[in-house]
Design a protein around this motif. Structure first.
Motif: not given
Length: 1508
Positions: A744-753
């Motif tokens: 996952l990209s950084g943005g995707q990881k943050q939005r999953v979180s």
């Protein structure tokens, strides 16, 4: 006992040993042979009651088996009562047949015993115990003891009830035959198990072990495992073939026991002494766990929890050891029998007595080993669970020093050592008893000469003690260095991508090599000490026998066969504990070291639950005069006073390192509270600044243990802007996410979180700058749909750390952090009006982002402030100028509406929703190449030397025993020249012993040297290759799986495998020597040698396939335990914030139990093998004795003594040989696993053609028809790129998800290789130069700011290539100089694992400093500011413009404003260049893709564009 009571003498040797019709006395048969089995049941029944009193099973239903048992036992009670009544009546009537008192006592005792047996049987039914070993043994012993009486009754059978003189004899004959029949039937019935109990409080298992349902005999022989062994023999075993763990061994059952007693030890020691924190840490102690908060005893807790079974195992060990002392006296009797030509039945009786003792010893030995392994198994399980649970609670100061790698070592190595030590402890405890008894019996046989042997032992013991003490110190140091090595390797593997980008492999390889060399220095010293101990104790029996025999003959005695070989058997008995002592001492010393390490960790400081209270309050969050620290010393947050109303939205703002994230940590209880109070009223959801993602499906990451509510789940997905991502992921929300969210990209990881937090439906939400990793468009979407008063969290308490000023007017309150304090707080309007720190923060931000419309977006009512802001911005605008009329808002990956960045999901996986490949177990025989590689690592010349030394040692041993035979039969020792011949025999015997000593010592030392050499070579080769593996390997392989090779497998190669290999070599020659001696002494033995050896071989081959595969599967199932552990420790704060500790503990326990279920099968496999080999060994003793009896007229008694003494050893020798051989083949799997990774295909060569040291001088980059795919068989991700970057040109690269942006970066560094075409830099095709040459000449600032534990300087300049002045200059340009100057150690400041003691922004600035120091002509920015705050982003952009002005820069855009001043922009679409022109040209074309991306992100204004 007198004759009146007993009816005869108690013992009559003439009667028992007469040539014809021998028998026991009437008294003996009616007392001992009845009292022994009865006493057995009375002694062990309390233990049986105790073991099953708290059983979790109950209520076994009635069955034919248990009804039959009760009927027979009831009948026996009635029969015995009838016997007693008959005796009373006869005695009352003064019948002429005398009834003696012993008969009354024995009959009454039998009645009581049978009643007790009925009670025990009923107790077992009630407690759900299906089969009792004690009852089985009782009935078996009772039946065996009745055989002499039965023989007498049958021989004297003459039933005649008409003859009143024989009334009792006739009755007793019939009664006894009935009794014997019933006892025999009960023995058979007790060998079977009853029905399954109706009630069980244990959870149901899908594949329960049959061990729980089999009968007693089956348990003793482990026959239930035969089906598994047979299955493994036919086909390689798989995980599905393994039975579930026994419920009593489950982690959930063992953990509460350990916890209870460990807590009790803490409370108990609190009263006795001060906490360990008050003690000073010595140099020899581990410093990683030096901060001790309690003084609990791990060893004490383990003893109280599991010591009971160990005591019973020790009791059985003592019985087994005592049984072997019957052997020398039986041998002496057998030698006398041969010499005196006794009756055949005596020889047969002695033969079968030998056999029976060997058989009983075999069963008892393996049963007590099973009990000991049970204890070791429970201890290991408990400690693994305890370490995991402790790791979730350790304080931040402990976590700073105790890295994941070090704690994994506690689980992988230290906990396992307790299991390895468990059987050795028993040998250590019984060794003094055996040696004392052996010396006593030697004194009985050879008198005061035995004290000469004792003197030898007295000399050896203190020497051995000194060596053992030194070994403990060495092992302690070695383990500390091992921890450091595993810690470093874990970090290196975690940051391998950065290492490859910077071409730092060589530096880190040297670091690990240096650490490994220190470890090997202690390993070598330990190996030498171990070899010395083995030498001392292995040769001690010979020294003892030499001293004893020499003293014996010097005192004027003649050495006879019965004396010599009885003494030799006693010496052999003495040899076992003496031989086992070095292993026992070594193992116990290692366990003690491990116990100290685990104890220190278990007593280390925990997060204080009282840091934050959870009392009902009108405020959701409340701080009162609170001061916080990370380590209890330096104050990080000071005088925090804060009240957050329920349902409010509060923002926290401030400069970099002002204390914003620390405030969140304090709120979560992670920081140490020094003063004041903190109260939180409500459940918490937490979104950390660096998103924590599990190795699970994307859906599981969001649900986080909550049940799935589809409608609500879809709302969360939409609100968190994840809809487009799910559409693009190969498996949707069922796509497996790799470790640390690798795909996952950084943005995707943050939005999953973020989605995880929203889905949790908590009452309080804590957001640590989650919007910094998303573009303004997506950020606005998330704010409106999640955070705002109309979002999904409306009415919930929200605390938001942010740098995005556009959201500040929409929050209820703003907290301004300055130097660890809340300098201002209030609403947006109030703070602006105050013209304080907040106004300065706002002005600074807007000066860096000059756009009048920013002020229009901000609600600034105060005209003075508005004018001040405008004036400040105008000045900056005039200075900087503007290239175009579009807005310069920060945008995160504005290539898509939903911020779906292009990362590993560009790669089309064959298994679309599965990223992590399952670890496959090798099958079949271990390849001969594996052995050859180990031998080559040791050195072939050394191997030959070792074999030669061992051969000479064993030959000397055999010859010395043959020399004893010749000595005892040589009559010249009694002639006039007796002194000459005595000295002759003593001299030769001593010479052979000296040769034995020297060759064995040489073999041990040579092997110790070779083993260390092999350890170095194998580890070096493994690490060398792992550093050079392609990046795709690390993307699809869990970190825990790789670390497993460097921890458990390396430990096996370092410590255990060398010992096993050396023991195997010694046992091989010993077995050959034993068979030669027996066959030479009694040639008839050759008849059974072939079938017996074939039997041994068949059992070994039958077993080894199963055992080997079990070891392989066990190794594989161990990796998920470590992976989950590392994942849990890194997400400790998130897990505790969500109160999910119990779920993670259960998950850990499930993984541990699965691994332990397979480990338990390996234990049973070893015992299954052991009992069968020892039974075969008992048959060898049987045949050796039998053939000696049959050839008694043709054989010397001395030769018989030699043959039987060796036969008595062969059971142990052959069994141990097969066991060691199996262990070698099972554990050589570690070599196989290490070699598996050492043989994986590497990247391209590091260095090939020599290139100019100044290359690249211009920085001209040209792509020519460049195509690339991630793996063979997959689609192209870049399709024929053709473009050229001129020298010093600034190129921006944008594109929607999957366009191929990151693939370009990976291609430039040759992380992935070209399918066709080429990349040319300054006229050189990069595919023609080495990877190290290429990567070291390019510079990258990657998105992930990876730091390594070590000094700050090492993190900036690992090769130490630059001067301190140059490093300071780089720090100054990266805006870190002031911060580093403020640190007490400056450049020597120790960075913790992952750089956790630095903020995210500071870490990114360190990466900038690396680039500044390196400063090549080509710079790549791969979304370098994706996960950092806007302020740090601006600092980096300023520095890049100034310091890299003359460099060619390729910028993969994350925030579009970072590329607006680029010379040209490449727009990628589906792996092809769709557009390539200047920003102005692209924006002037309203139909361009770039214009659409800028418009979607809100960066262009249609009206302004039309005007332009």
């Amino acid at each position: 006992m007198n004759a009146e009571f007993c009816g005869s003498e108690f013992w009559d040797s003439d009667l028992s040993w007469r040539p014809e019709n021998p028998d026991f006395t009437f008294c003996f048969k009616n007392s001992v042979l009845i009292w022994v089995p009865c006493a057995f049941l009375f002694i062990f029944s309390p233990l049986d009651f105790y073991r099953h009193y708290n059983s979790r099973y109950s209520n076994i239903p009635a069955s034919f088996l248990n009804i039959t048992k009760f009927c027979i036992m009831g009948f026996l009670i009635l029969l015995t009562i009838a016997d007693l009544t008959m005796m009373v009546l006869l005695r009352a009537n003064k019948h002429e047949e005398t009834i003696f008192g012993v008969q009354f006592v024995s009959t009454g005792l039998k009645i009581l015993t049978f009643i007790l047996a009925v009670i025990l049987q009923q107790f077992h039914l009630k407690k759900g115990h299906r089969s009792s070993i004690f009852l089985f043994i009782f009935w078996l012993v009772l039946t065996i003891c009745a055989i002499p009486q039965l023989r007498w009754e049958v021989r004297e059978f003459n039933v005649d009830f008409n003859n009143t003189a024989r009334l009792w004899a006739s009755y007793h004959c019939i009664s006894f035959i009935i009794f014997f029949s019933c006892a025999s039937i009960m023995t058979v019935l007790c060998a079977f198990s009853d029905k399954e109990p109706r009630v069980s409080t244990y959870p149901k298992y899908a594949n329960p072990s049959p061990e729980l349902s089999v009968g007693s005999l089956n348990q003793l022989l482990y026959q239930w495992f035969t089906s598994t062994a047979w299955k493994g023999f036919k086909n390689p075993l798989t995980e599905e073939d393994i039975y579930d763990i026994n419920p009593q061994f489950a982690t959930s059952e063992l953990t509460p026991k350990f916890d209870k007693y460990f807590q009790e030890s803490i409370e108990r020691n609190k009263k006795k002494s001060k906490p360990l924190a008050s003690k000073q840490t010595t140099e020899e102690e581990d410093e990683e766990f030096s901060e001790q908060a309690t003084n609990g005893s791990v060893m004490g807790a383990l003893w109280h929890a599991f010591g009971g079974k160990m005591i019973f195992s020790l009791f059985l060990r003592i019985i087994t050891d005592l049984l072997q002392f019957a052997q020398p006296f039986l041998l002496g009797t057998l030698i006398d029998y041969i010499a005196t030509d006794g009756a055949l039945w005596k020889g047969l009786f002695l033969t079968f007595t030998f056999f029976s003792i060997s058989l009983i010893s075999a069963i008892l030995n393996n049963y007590q080993m099973m009990l000991a392994f049970h204890v070791g198994f429970k201890v290991r399980t408990s400690l693994i669970s305890a370490v995991y649970r402790k790791a979730l609670k350790i304080s931040s100061s402990v976590k700073k020093n105790a890295t994941i790698g070090q704690i994994v070592n506690l689980m992988a190595v230290d906990a396992h050592r307790f299991y390895d030590t468990s059987p050795y402890i028993l040998y250590g405890l019984t060794a003094p008893m055996i040696m004392a008894l052996a010396l006593y019996f030697l004194w009985e046989v050879i008198g005061v000469s035995a004290f000469a042997g004792l003197a030898v032992l007295i000399i050896i013991f203190p020497i051995s003690g000194v060596v053992a003490n030194e070994m403990q110190k060495v092992q302690h140091k070695q383990m500390s260095i091992k921890d450091e090595r595993v810690k470093k390797i874990s970090e290196i593997l975690g940051g391998i991508k950065v290492i490859k980008f910077y071409a730092w492999e060589q530096s880190f390889q040297e670091q690990i090599s240096e650490t490994r060399n220190q470890e090997l220095k202690y390993l070598r010293k330990n190996a030498m000490l171990n070899a010395s101990t083995e030498f001392l104790w292995t040769l001690a029996p010979f020294f003892v026998s030499f001293a004893t025999f020499t003293t014996y003959v010097m005192l004027g005695n003649v050495l006879r066969a019965d004396v010599a070989f009885v003494a030799i058997v006693l010496f052999n008995i003495l040899r076992l504990p003496i031989t086992m002592l070095p292993m026992t001492i070594n193992s116990i010393m290692m366990a003690i070291v491990s116990a100290k390490r685990i104890t220190k960790f278990m007593n280390s400081k925990e997060i204080d639950p009282n840091n934050v209270s959870h009392n009902p309050s009108e405020f959701a969050i409340e701080f009162n005069n609170a001061t916080f620290s990370w380590d209890g010393n330096e104050k990080i947050l000071k005088n925090i006073n804060l009240k957050v109303p329920k349902g409010s939205l509060t923002a926290v703002v401030g400069q970099v390192a002002s204390g914003k994230s620390s405030l969140i940590s304090a709120l979560l209880g992670d920081m140490e509270k020094l003063e004041g109070t903190v109260n939180v009223d409500g459940s918490i959801a937490y979104v950390p600044q660096m998103a924590w993602i599990q190795n699970a499906t994307l859906q599981d990451n969001i649900l986080f243990g909550k049940p799935l509510n589809k409608d609500f789940y879809q709302k969360v997905i939409h609100a968190c802007a994840l809809t487009a991502d799910l559409a693009m992921l190969p498996g949707g929300d069922q796509t497996e996410i790799g470790e640390k969210g690798i795909n996952l990209s950084g943005g995707q990881k943050q939005r999953v979180s973020l989605a995880r937090a929203v889905y949790s439906q908590a009452q309080i939400y804590i957001f640590d700058d989650p919007l910094s990793a998303v573009d303004s468009h997506v950020g606005k979407h998330i704010f409106d749909n999640v955070l705002s008063e109309n979002g999904m969290l409306q009415g919930k308490t929200r605390l938001l750390v942010t740098h995005a000023i556009s959201y500040l007017p929409k929050v209820d309150e703003i907290l301004v952090m300055t130097n660890g304090e809340i300098s201002e707080s209030g609403s947006y309007k109030i703070l602006l009006a105050q013209k304080g720190a907040f106004s300065e923060f706002l002005i600074q931000y807007l000066q860096e982002h000059p756009d009048d419309e920013d002020i229009n977006e901000l609600d600034v009512e105060n005209e003075d402030i508005r004018l001040m802001l405008k004036r400040s911005i105008s000045e900056v605008s005039r200075q900087s100028g503007s290239r175009s009329s579009y807005k310069r808002h920060d945008s995160v990956n504005s290539g898509t509406h939903k911020d779906v960045e292009e990362k590993k999901n560009e790669e089309k996986e064959e298994d679309v929703d599965k990223l992590i490949e399952a670890e496959n177990a090798a099958v079949g025989n271990v390849s001969t190449d594996v052995y050859l590689r180990y031998f080559k690592s040791v050195g072939l010349k050394l191997i030959i030397a070792i074999l030669l030394f061992v051969f000479c040692s064993e030959t000397s041993s055999v010859l010395s025993n043959f020399w004893i035979v010749r000595w005892t039969i040589d009559t010249r020792t009694e002639s006039e020249d007796a002194n000459f011949w005595r000295n002759f025999y003593v001299g030769i015997y001593g010479a052979l012993g000296t040769l034995l000593s020297l060759t064995y010592f040489a073999a041990a030392m040579t092997f110790a040297y070779g083993a260390v050499r092999a350890a170095r070579n194998l580890h070096s080769r493994l690490f060398y290759n792992v550093l050079r593996l392609p990046m795709s390997f690390f993307d699809t392989t869990p970190l825990g799986r790789i670390v497993n090779r460097f921890s458990r497998d390396t430990d096996m190669i370092d410590a255990y495998l060398p010992f096993m290999m050396f023991s195997w070599t010694g046992m091989l020659f010993s077995c050959i020597g034993t068979i030669i001696v027996i066959s030479y002494s009694t040639p008839w033995f050759l008849i059974v040698v072939v079938p017996l050896v074939a039997g041994y071989y068949f059992i070994q081959r039958f077993y080894i396939k199963t055992s080997r595969q079990l070891k392989r599967i066990e190794s594989i199932t161990r990796s998920p335990v470590y992976s989950h552990f590392g994942e849990s420790v890194s997400g400790q704060s998130v897990i505790r914030a969500y109160k999910e500790e119990n779920r993670f503990k259960v998950e850990s326990e499930t993984r541990v139990d699965h691994n332990q279920s397979i480990a338990y099968q390996t234990i049973i496999a070893d015992l299954w093998l052991g009992v069968r080999l020892e039974i075969v060994g008992a048959f060898i003793v049987l045949f050796a004795c039998l053939f000696a009896i049959l050839a008694r007229y043709d054989i010397e008694e001395a030769t018989v003594g030699l043959s039987i003494s060796y036969a008595l050893q062969i059971s142990a020798v052959l069994s141990y040989f097969v066991f060691i051989a199996t262990e070698v083949e099972s554990n050589i799997v570690s070599i196989e696993r290490v070699e598996e990774y050492a043989d994986l295909p590497q990247e391209a060569a590091w260095k090939t053609n020599e290139i100019d040291t100044e290359w690249p001088q211009q920085g001209i980059i040209e792509f020519k028809d460049f195509q690339v795919r991630y793996r063979e068989g997959l689609d192209l991700v870049l399709k024929g790129l053709n473009f050229k970057c001129n020298s010093s040109e600034k190129i921006g690269i944008v594109g929607r998800t999957g366009a191929g942006k990151s693939s370009m970066t990976l291609s430039l560094f040759r992380i992935i290789e070209a399918a066709s075409g080429k990349i040319i830099i300054d006229g050189i095709d990069i595919s023609e130069i080495g990877l190290h040459s290429l990567r070291s000449r390019l510079t990258i600032i990657p998105q992930d700011s990876i730091l390594f534990s070590g000094t700050l300087r090492m993190n900036i300049d690992p090769f130490n290539s630059f001067s301190d002045d140059a490093v300071w200059m780089a720090l100054e340009h990266s805006h870190l100089k002031a911060f580093v100057k403020s640190l007490p150690d400056g450049l020597s400041y120790i960075v913790s694992e992952g750089g956790e003691n630095l903020s995210v922004g500071q870490r990114q600035l360190v990466c900038l400093a690396r680039a500044l120091l390196r400063k090549t002509r080509v710079l790549i920015l791969d979304e370098a500011t994706a996960a950092i705050d806007i302020e740090t982003d601006e600092l980096i952009q300023k520095t890049i413009r100034m310091q890299f002005n003359d460099c060619t820069i390729l910028t993969i855009a994350h925030r579009l404003n970072t590329i607006m001043d680029s010379d040209r922009i490449i727009v990628l679409d589906k792996g092809e260049i769709a557009e390539f022109d200047s920003p102005d040209a692209l924006l002037s074309n309203r139909n361009s893709i770039f214009y659409g991306m800028a418009r979607d992100a809100g960066l262009v204004n249609d009206e302004l564009t039309q005007m332009n």
